[in-house]
Design a protein around this motif. Structure first.
Motif, PDB file in Angstrom:
ATOM      1  N   LEU A  26       0.836  -1.207   0.000  1.00  0.00           N
ATOM      2  CA  LEU A  26       0.000   0.000   0.000  1.00  0.00           C
ATOM      3  C   LEU A  26       0.873   1.261   0.000  1.00  0.00           C
ATOM      4  CD1 LEU A  26      -2.970   0.950   0.079  1.00  0.00           C
ATOM      5  CD2 LEU A  26      -2.864   0.841   2.573  1.00  0.00           C
ATOM      6  N   ASN A  27       1.916   1.249   0.799  1.00  0.00           N
ATOM      7  CA  ASN A  27       2.863   2.375   0.821  1.00  0.00           C
ATOM      8  C   ASN A  27       3.589   2.511  -0.520  1.00  0.00           C
ATOM      9  OD1 ASN A  27       2.724   3.735   3.394  1.00  0.00           O
ATOM     10  ND2 ASN A  27       3.528   1.877   4.329  1.00  0.00           N
ATOM     11  N   LYS A  28       4.011   1.367  -1.063  1.00  0.00           N
ATOM     12  CA  LYS A  28       4.738   1.365  -2.346  1.00  0.00           C
ATOM     13  C   LYS A  28       3.872   1.943  -3.466  1.00  0.00           C
ATOM     14  CE  LYS A  28       5.311  -2.592  -4.537  1.00  0.00           C
ATOM     15  NZ  LYS A  28       4.971  -2.645  -5.966  1.00  0.00           N
ATOM     16  N   ASN A  29       2.548   1.678  -3.389  1.00  0.00           N
ATOM     17  CA  ASN A  29       1.621   2.152  -4.420  1.00  0.00           C
ATOM     18  C   ASN A  29       0.991   3.503  -4.071  1.00  0.00           C
ATOM     19  OD1 ASN A  29       1.781   0.057  -6.406  1.00  0.00           O
ATOM     20  ND2 ASN A  29       0.654  -1.285  -5.034  1.00  0.00           N
ATOM     21  N   ASN A  30       1.603   4.210  -3.128  1.00  0.00           N
ATOM     22  CA  ASN A  30       1.126   5.547  -2.739  1.00  0.00           C
ATOM     23  C   ASN A  30      -0.352   5.573  -2.367  1.00  0.00           C
ATOM     24  OD1 ASN A  30       3.688   6.841  -3.247  1.00  0.00           O
ATOM     25  ND2 ASN A  30       3.252   6.598  -5.437  1.00  0.00           N
ATOM     26  N   GLY A  31      -0.794   4.512  -1.698  1.00  0.00           N
ATOM     27  CA  GLY A  31      -2.161   4.482  -1.176  1.00  0.00           C
ATOM     28  C   GLY A  31      -3.229   4.089  -2.175  1.00  0.00           C
ATOM     29  N   ASP A  32      -2.830   3.707  -3.417  1.00  0.00           N
ATOM     30  CA  ASP A  32      -3.828   3.286  -4.420  1.00  0.00           C
ATOM     31  C   ASP A  32      -4.330   1.886  -4.057  1.00  0.00           C
ATOM     32  OD1 ASP A  32      -4.991   1.996  -6.782  1.00  0.00           O
ATOM     33  OD2 ASP A  32      -4.316   3.776  -7.877  1.00  0.00           O
ATOM     34  N   ILE A  33      -5.574   1.817  -3.614  1.00  0.00           N
ATOM     35  CA  ILE A  33      -6.112   0.548  -3.102  1.00  0.00           C
ATOM     36  C   ILE A  33      -6.253  -0.512  -4.196  1.00  0.00           C
ATOM     37  CG2 ILE A  33      -8.561   1.227  -3.254  1.00  0.00           C
ATOM     38  CD1 ILE A  33      -6.866  -0.956  -0.529  1.00  0.00           C
ATOM     39  N   PHE A  34      -6.569  -0.101  -5.429  1.00  0.00           N
ATOM     40  CA  PHE A  34      -6.766  -1.086  -6.502  1.00  0.00           C
ATOM     41  C   PHE A  34      -5.435  -1.665  -6.988  1.00  0.00           C
ATOM     42  CE2 PHE A  34     -10.807   1.175  -6.538  1.00  0.00           C
ATOM     43  CZ  PHE A  34     -11.693   0.100  -6.568  1.00  0.00           C
TER      44      PHE A  34
END
Length: 201
Positions: free
Chosen positions: A79-87
């Motif tokens: 989640l951190n790696k994807n900057n909070g993008d849930i999908f």
């Protein structure tokens, strides 16, 4: 929950017992598992097993909780790696779950013999069943700017929906013996349907 005697074991003996549990619960689901096989594989007397665990269900849920703890850490990292993008996070998390060879047979037996207790335990990998501190922690990491929600209560229900879709796709992968690519492609279709919504605007 294992007994204190289990946690007091020397690390090498503890790991030998954990390996024996993994081997048995990867071979068969919980209800078919044999304590005799576990103690034989671990090289311990049968009586010793009951010094460490109440019964085989206690041992199984110890393993499952260990996996959930590991998955929670992985989920937060992704989640951190994807900057909070849930999908994007859910897709990466799904890929990780179905690709990890060392847990694959254990997961297959777990998901194809799902009970409410197992489902509640494993759901903790992604979202908690209640809006508690753990949920609030994950909520604070999610980028809500592109989500059509008004508050944390709606986010909680969004996470419940995504978790249900994720579970169904994991079960589908194992029950239909889908390849990795087939399972991922099916999951992407369902995630995209959630992203777009089901009614033409």
């Amino acid at each position: 929950m294992p007994k204190l005697t289990f946690f007091n074991l020397p690390e090498d003996k503890k790991q030998m017992l954990i390996h024996a549990l993994q081997k048995e619960f990867s071979r068969v689901p919980l209800y078919e598992a044999s304590i005799s096989n576990i103690v034989k594989s671990a090289g311990i007397p049968r009586g010793s097993f009951y010094q460490y665990f109440e019964d085989k269900e206690d041992a199984f849920f110890f393993l499952l909780n260990q996996l959930v703890k590991e998955n929670k850490n992985n989920f937060v990292f992704i989640l951190n790696k994807n900057n909070g993008d849930i999908f994007d996070t859910m897709l990466d998390f799904f890929k990780l779950i179905i690709k990890k060879e060392d847990n694959l047979h254990f997961l297959r037996n777990t998901f194809l013999n799902m009970t409410y207790k197992i489902e509640r335990t494993f759901a903790g990998s992604i979202s908690d069943q209640e809006m508690n501190e753990n949920f609030k922690k994950i909520s604070s990491l999610i980028n809500k700017s592109n989500l059509n929600i008004s508050d944390d209560k709606e986010l909680f229900h969004v996470m419940q929906i995504i978790t249900s879709v994720t579970f169904r796709n994991i079960i589908d992968k194992f029950s239909r013996e889908l390849t990795y690519d087939e399972a991922v492609n099916n999951y992407i279709i369902e995630l995209n349907l959630l992203k777009k919504g089901l009614i033409r605007g």
